[in-house]
Motif scaffolding. Structure first.
Motif, PDB file in Angstrom:
ATOM      1  N   ALA A 208     -23.447  66.033  58.399  1.00 11.80           N
ATOM      2  CA  ALA A 208     -22.070  66.111  57.918  1.00 11.80           C
ATOM      3  C   ALA A 208     -21.684  67.574  57.745  1.00 11.80           C
ATOM      4  CB  ALA A 208     -21.908  65.347  56.599  1.00 11.80           C
ATOM      5  N   LEU A 209     -20.473  67.923  58.170  1.00 10.51           N
ATOM      6  CA  LEU A 209     -20.033  69.311  58.158  1.00 10.51           C
ATOM      7  C   LEU A 209     -19.912  69.858  56.741  1.00 10.51           C
ATOM      8  CD1 LEU A 209     -19.040  71.770  59.722  1.00 10.51           C
ATOM      9  CD2 LEU A 209     -16.724  70.797  59.633  1.00 10.51           C
ATOM     10  N   VAL A 210     -19.309  69.086  55.825  1.00 11.12           N
ATOM     11  CA  VAL A 210     -19.100  69.564  54.452  1.00 11.12           C
ATOM     12  C   VAL A 210     -20.440  69.823  53.767  1.00 11.12           C
ATOM     13  CG1 VAL A 210     -18.184  68.985  52.170  1.00 11.12           C
ATOM     14  CG2 VAL A 210     -16.854  68.445  54.228  1.00 11.12           C
ATOM     15  N   ALA A 211     -21.375  68.886  53.903  1.00  8.16           N
ATOM     16  CA  ALA A 211     -22.689  69.045  53.286  1.00  8.16           C
ATOM     17  C   ALA A 211     -23.422  70.252  53.870  1.00  8.16           C
ATOM     18  CB  ALA A 211     -23.524  67.781  53.486  1.00  8.16           C
ATOM     19  N   ALA A 212     -23.247  70.479  55.167  1.00 13.80           N
ATOM     20  CA  ALA A 212     -23.919  71.610  55.812  1.00 13.80           C
ATOM     21  C   ALA A 212     -23.315  72.941  55.397  1.00 13.80           C
ATOM     22  CB  ALA A 212     -23.848  71.451  57.330  1.00 13.80           C
ATOM     23  N   LEU A 213     -22.008  72.955  55.134  1.00 11.03           N
ATOM     24  CA  LEU A 213     -21.337  74.202  54.768  1.00 11.03           C
ATOM     25  C   LEU A 213     -21.676  74.660  53.354  1.00 11.03           C
ATOM     26  CD1 LEU A 213     -17.774  73.701  56.307  1.00 11.03           C
ATOM     27  CD2 LEU A 213     -19.430  75.470  56.926  1.00 11.03           C
ATOM     28  N   LEU A 214     -22.005  73.730  52.461  1.00 11.98           N
ATOM     29  CA  LEU A 214     -22.252  74.086  51.065  1.00 11.98           C
ATOM     30  C   LEU A 214     -23.388  75.103  50.891  1.00 11.98           C
ATOM     31  CD1 LEU A 214     -21.761  70.822  48.957  1.00 11.98           C
ATOM     32  CD2 LEU A 214     -20.409  72.915  48.925  1.00 11.98           C
ATOM     33  N   PRO A 215     -24.577  74.877  51.489  1.00 14.10           N
ATOM     34  CA  PRO A 215     -25.647  75.880  51.310  1.00 14.10           C
ATOM     35  C   PRO A 215     -25.274  77.247  51.866  1.00 14.10           C
ATOM     36  CG  PRO A 215     -26.544  73.807  52.139  1.00 14.10           C
ATOM     37  CD  PRO A 215     -25.062  73.703  52.231  1.00 14.10           C
ATOM     38  N   VAL A 216     -24.595  77.270  53.016  1.00 10.51           N
ATOM     39  CA  VAL A 216     -24.191  78.543  53.608  1.00 10.51           C
ATOM     40  C   VAL A 216     -23.176  79.243  52.711  1.00 10.51           C
ATOM     41  CG1 VAL A 216     -23.087  79.640  55.597  1.00 10.51           C
ATOM     42  CG2 VAL A 216     -24.680  77.746  55.943  1.00 10.51           C
ATOM     43  N   ALA A 217     -22.231  78.471  52.165  1.00 11.10           N
ATOM     44  CA  ALA A 217     -21.212  79.052  51.284  1.00 11.10           C
ATOM     45  C   ALA A 217     -21.850  79.635  50.023  1.00 11.10           C
ATOM     46  CB  ALA A 217     -20.176  77.990  50.912  1.00 11.10           C
ATOM     47  N   LEU A 218     -22.809  78.916  49.445  1.00 14.88           N
ATOM     48  CA  LEU A 218     -23.481  79.422  48.251  1.00 14.88           C
ATOM     49  C   LEU A 218     -24.228  80.714  48.569  1.00 14.88           C
ATOM     50  CD1 LEU A 218     -24.425  79.043  45.282  1.00 14.88           C
ATOM     51  CD2 LEU A 218     -26.435  77.898  46.204  1.00 14.88           C
ATOM     52  N   ALA A 219     -24.953  80.723  49.688  1.00 14.85           N
ATOM     53  CA  ALA A 219     -25.721  81.915  50.066  1.00 14.85           C
ATOM     54  C   ALA A 219     -24.805  83.108  50.296  1.00 14.85           C
ATOM     55  CB  ALA A 219     -26.553  81.626  51.313  1.00 14.85           C
ATOM     56  N   LEU A 220     -23.688  82.890  51.006  1.00 13.19           N
ATOM     57  CA  LEU A 220     -22.780  83.998  51.320  1.00 13.19           C
ATOM     58  C   LEU A 220     -22.107  84.550  50.068  1.00 13.19           C
ATOM     59  CD1 LEU A 220     -21.128  82.818  54.671  1.00 13.19           C
ATOM     60  CD2 LEU A 220     -22.936  84.504  54.334  1.00 13.19           C
ATOM     61  N   THR A 221     -21.709  83.668  49.142  1.00 12.00           N
ATOM     62  CA  THR A 221     -21.076  84.168  47.914  1.00 12.00           C
ATOM     63  C   THR A 221     -22.094  84.907  47.041  1.00 12.00           C
ATOM     64  OG1 THR A 221     -21.410  81.986  46.876  1.00 12.00           O
ATOM     65  CG2 THR A 221     -19.243  82.440  47.840  1.00 12.00           C
ATOM     66  N   ALA A 222     -23.342  84.436  47.037  1.00 14.42           N
ATOM     67  CA  ALA A 222     -24.387  85.148  46.293  1.00 14.42           C
ATOM     68  C   ALA A 222     -24.616  86.534  46.891  1.00 14.42           C
ATOM     69  CB  ALA A 222     -25.689  84.335  46.308  1.00 14.42           C
ATOM     70  N   ILE A 223     -24.595  86.612  48.214  1.00 13.72           N
ATOM     71  CA  ILE A 223     -24.776  87.903  48.897  1.00 13.72           C
ATOM     72  C   ILE A 223     -23.605  88.832  48.598  1.00 13.72           C
ATOM     73  CG2 ILE A 223     -24.791  88.992  51.180  1.00 13.72           C
ATOM     74  CD1 ILE A 223     -26.430  86.521  52.137  1.00 13.72           C
ATOM     75  N   MET A 224     -22.379  88.300  48.622  1.00 10.38           N
ATOM     76  CA  MET A 224     -21.196  89.120  48.329  1.00 10.38           C
ATOM     77  C   MET A 224     -21.254  89.679  46.912  1.00 10.38           C
ATOM     78  SD  MET A 224     -18.424  86.576  50.143  1.00 10.38           S
ATOM     79  CE  MET A 224     -16.988  87.343  49.384  1.00 10.38           C
ATOM     80  N   ALA A 225     -21.620  88.835  45.955  1.00  5.86           N
ATOM     81  CA  ALA A 225     -21.714  89.295  44.568  1.00  5.86           C
ATOM     82  C   ALA A 225     -22.796  90.362  44.428  1.00  5.86           C
ATOM     83  CB  ALA A 225     -22.016  88.112  43.645  1.00  5.86           C
ATOM     84  N   THR A 226     -23.909  90.152  45.107  1.00  8.97           N
ATOM     85  CA  THR A 226     -25.013  91.110  45.009  1.00  8.97           C
ATOM     86  C   THR A 226     -24.645  92.450  45.618  1.00  8.97           C
ATOM     87  OG1 THR A 226     -26.595  89.285  45.115  1.00  8.97           O
ATOM     88  CG2 THR A 226     -27.445  91.482  45.551  1.00  8.97           C
ATOM     89  N   MET A 227     -23.893  92.440  46.697  1.00  6.13           N
ATOM     90  CA  MET A 227     -23.468  93.706  47.307  1.00  6.13           C
ATOM     91  C   MET A 227     -22.676  94.542  46.310  1.00  6.13           C
ATOM     92  SD  MET A 227     -22.463  92.448  51.171  1.00  6.13           S
ATOM     93  CE  MET A 227     -21.957  94.073  51.717  1.00  6.13           C
ATOM     94  N   GLY A 228     -21.847  93.876  45.527  1.00  2.00           N
ATOM     95  CA  GLY A 228     -21.109  94.589  44.486  1.00  2.00           C
ATOM     96  C   GLY A 228     -22.014  95.082  43.379  1.00  2.00           C
ATOM     97  N   LEU A 229     -22.925  94.219  42.926  1.00  2.00           N
ATOM     98  CA  LEU A 229     -23.831  94.600  41.840  1.00  2.00           C
ATOM     99  C   LEU A 229     -24.761  95.737  42.251  1.00  2.00           C
ATOM    100  CD1 LEU A 229     -24.761  91.040  40.494  1.00  2.00           C
ATOM    101  CD2 LEU A 229     -23.200  92.708  39.466  1.00  2.00           C
TER     102      LEU A 229
END
Length: 757
Positions: A208-229
């Motif tokens: 399922a597309l939505v279920a597959a997108l969730l882990p990628v979205a979490l990883a990318l937002t964690a990476i974005m936050a870390t780049m700032g930190l």
């Protein structure tokens, strides 16, 4: 172990429960956190790691002297003018004309200064067939690579006019330009490929597309936050060039893994007949807790890099620690909120040909038929599988006993894939050590005092007479700062072993007999060869404390999390076995060349210096993902009343799907790095991919169940004298069987247990 309070036990369960009840607040807080982190990082700016922040040896002493004096060494360049046949000599008129043309062409660009003729500096090879025109690039040496293009074009034009000669440029700026372009292209290729590859595998895993997108979205937002930190914390610990790339790699791996663990458990419970609220509670209490335990363990492993005292490692460790912590927090807070908001819509975008929904409903526990068959065989003959499996991994690890590490020269890093590598080799053949000379930074109260000048002259002469250098030895004076730079080409050139011996002669024989005799004179020796030696020396000294820190803290965390001395010990042993096998594969392929042609690694002959410790820390941390997840499920089944062997079967086969999916993603992403042009990146990619593959299959699928089956009830041994330790387990026994599971259990009562023989 009971939960007397009746409420959810453990921080993961409480966080998941709160987020599920306050869905929009949890999502809003996460989005605000990511945005504020990025804004704070942009406002603070990132402090880059300086050379003086890297090491503690002579290389750093030399950098500190130069930095304190405000001296920035310009980026030096050389143009090799060489006869293509055996007849032309530097004394020929045509050769003279080519030298003059090169000097005029590079000077006309306006980008260089201090252009020197080889006839003045005596930079003519012993056979008379090669000469070097030397000059410096104007401006900041850190950005010289961005301004060298006009000079390279000017040299290429002279080459077109003198086809009978070979005219090629090499130096700090041109090599940096080549290195940065290759490095940037490599990581851009990896970064652009990693996310689509992960998403594709998740689509297959979830259907399922939505279920597959969730882990990628979490990883990318964690990476974005870390780049700032990273920008904020760089004011306490400056960041190296590799920190962002390593953070991206680790962030994608753990971000996807943690979300995958959580999401699969929630879907499994719903498919088994639980209502959405109960399914979420169970996922939070079980997979959520496994994520917290794993995340803390990985953070501890990454913190081990801080003990090396090496700037690049400290920045990589800190960046990785932050991204793991952010991904862990996101997995137990915003993820439950998003799942609660989506509800059944998490199944949207279903891929028709995968038909996953039907299969999930038929097999709510997501048991793997393949792993069920494998486990049936393992549990029938656990001793045989343990001996054969462990023996095979020990045999694979044996080549690591002779592992050789070093920093790579340009030709080792890129092989023959770049034209500048051939130039590098030709210069080293004609002028051994000329491309990577030792740099002696001489500081005195009065650099022009007679004893100091005599000592420098003696050093120059003795460097050549001792056999450490073939000359010419160049001296650059900075009278105002009372500092002199002495450049000594080392005999051995790009052969790091031979060049290292030449460096030892300079440090232990030449310097004490000359500069060392003058009171008040400092003369640390730096350069690429010296930097490699100092790096290896410091790294060797850091190995024991880093290994001890990571192993001891991981052991303590396992002991507290599972309240079992046996589980804690076997966790450490299995992880060390996995790391050892990865070391063995690295050594066999890249040092001994066994199968090296398959990954384009011919002729490297060594392992890049930073990789063994880096791999240990990363792999020891990441392998805990699988281990904690699998063992948590086994312990959960055991606490619910299953026998040990039944619990092993249940735990392994029900986690096989998610562990396999997570491992395939990691192996695929890491394998991308194994295809890159830089040999150091190939080594990192192959080492990580091999270790994860071994860990998810042989370790978790064979050795773990085999050793647990042999130990039986001793798996849960926890001595009374340790009962004072805090209880960090969750209340697995409180989880009642799901309707579908209860029905299946009732039906299975009429059938014999397939694993009890």
């Amino acid at each position: 172990m009971g939960n007397a309070g009746g409420g959810p036990r453990g921080i993961a369960a409480r966080a998941g429960g709160w987020s599920a009840r306050h869905r929009w607040a949890a999502v809003g807080i996460w989005v605000l956190f990511v945005l504020l982190s990025m804004v704070a990082g942009s406002a603070a700016g990132q402090v880059e790691l300086k050379e003086s922040d890297q090491l503690k040896g002579e290389t750093t002493q030399a950098a500190i002297i130069a930095e304190d004096a405000g001296i920035e060494e310009p980026s030096g360049e050389s143009v090799l003018i060489q006869a293509k046949n055996g007849t032309a000599k530097a004394t020929d008129a045509g050769f003279h004309q080519a030298v003059d043309s090169v000097m005029k062409a590079v000077g006309a660009t306006g980008e260089v200064t201090g252009v020197k003729s080889p006839y003045d500096t005596e930079t003519i090879s012993r056979d008379g067939r090669s000469a070097l025109v030397q000059f410096d690039v104007r401006g900041d040496p850190a950005t010289a690579g961005e301004r060298i293009e006009p000079v390279l074009k000017a040299v290429a034009k002279v080459q077109d006019e003198h086809k009978e000669l070979r005219i090629e440029e090499i130096g700090g700026a041109s090599m940096k330009k080549t290195f940065d372009e290759a490095f940037g292209d490599d990581f851009q290729q990896a970064e652009l490929s990693a996310v689509p590859v992960a998403l594709g595998i998740l689509l297959i895993a979830f259907g399922a597309l939505v279920a597959a997108l969730l882990p990628v979205a979490l990883a990318l937002t964690a990476i974005m936050a870390t780049m700032g930190l990273m920008g904020v914390v760089s004011h306490l610990q400056p960041m190296g060039n590799s920190a962002s790339s390593v953070m991206l790699l680790v962030g994608l791996a753990v971000g996807v893994d943690y979300c995958l663990f959580y999401l699969r458990r929630e879907r499994e419970e719903r498919a088994a007949g639980r209502d959405p609220h109960t399914a979420m509670q169970i996922a939070a209490a079980t997979s959520g807790r496994a994520v917290v335990v794993s995340g803390v363990t990985v953070c501890v492993a990454m913190a081990g890099m801080l003990f090396t005292g090496i700037g690049e490692f400290k920045s990589m460790g800190l960046a990785s620690l932050i991204v793991v912590a952010v991904a862990m927090v996101g997995s137990v807070t915003v993820l439950p909120a998003v799942l609660s908001l989506l509800g059944e819509r998490v199944e949207k975008g279903r891929i028709p040909f995968l038909n996953r929904k039907k299969r999930d409903r038929r097999a709510p526990s997501s048991e793997s038929r393949v792993w069920s068959r494998v486990l049936g065989s393992v549990l029938k003959r656990p001793l045989v599988y343990l001996v054969v499996g462990a023996g095979a991994l020990v045999a694979i690890a044996l080549p690591a006993m002779g592992m050789k590490t070093q920093n790579f020269t340009l030709d080792q890093e890129f092989g023959d894939s770049l034209p500048i590598v051939a130039t590098y080799q030709r210069v080293n053949e004609a002028f051994p050590g000329g491309t990577d000379p030792a740099e002696v930074v001489v500081k005195a109260d009065d650099i022009n005092a007679a004893p100091v000048k005599q000592a420098i002259a003696d050093f120059r002469a003795r460097a050549v007479s001792s056999g450490a250098s073939g000359g010419p030895v160049e001296v650059v004076m900075h009278d105002a700062q009372n500092i002199a730079f002495v450049y000594v080409p080392l005999v051995g050139g790009s052969d790091m072993d031979k060049a290292g011996k030449s460096l030892d002669i300079l440090r232990t024989e030449v310097r004490p007999a000359t500069l060392g005799k003058v009171d008040g004179v400092q003369a640390p020796i730096s350069g690429q060869v010296a930097g490699s030696k100092d790096f290896n020396d410091q790294l060797t000294g850091a190995v024991t404390p880093v290994f001890a820190f990571v192993v001891v803290f991981a052991f303590v965390l396992m002991l507290l999390s599972f309240r079992s001395l046996t589980i804690a010990i076997t966790s450490i042993v299995l992880n060390l076995l996995s790391v050892g096998a990865a070391y063995g594969i690295l050594t066999a392929v890249f040092q001994h060349g066994w199968g090296a042609s398959l990954v384009g690694a011919e002729g490297v002959g060594a392992i890049i210096s930073w990789l063994p410790l880096f791999l240990f820390v990363i792999l020891f941390g990441l392998s805990m993902d699988y281990h904690v997840f699998v063992v948590s499920r086994i312990r959960e089944a055991r606490m619910q009343g299953r026998g040990t062997r039944d619990a092993i079967t249940h735990g392994v086969v029900t986690t096989a799907g998610v562990v396999t999916s997570a491992a395939v993603i990691m192996v695929a992403v890491f394998a991308i790095f194994g295809t890159l042009s830089m040999q150091s990146m190939k080594q990192m990619g192959v080492g990580l991919a091999a270790a994860v593959l071994i860990d998810a299959t042989v370790i978790r699928g064979v050795l773990l169940p085999a050793i647990m089956a042999l130990l039986g009830e001793r798996n849960w041994y926890f001595p009374k004298w340790l009962h004072w330790l805090p209880d960090m387990t969750h209340d697995e026994s409180a989880i009642a069987p799901a309707p579908a599971q209860a029905a299946a259990s009732h039906h299975d009562d009429d059938r014999p247990d397939p694993v009890r023989v």
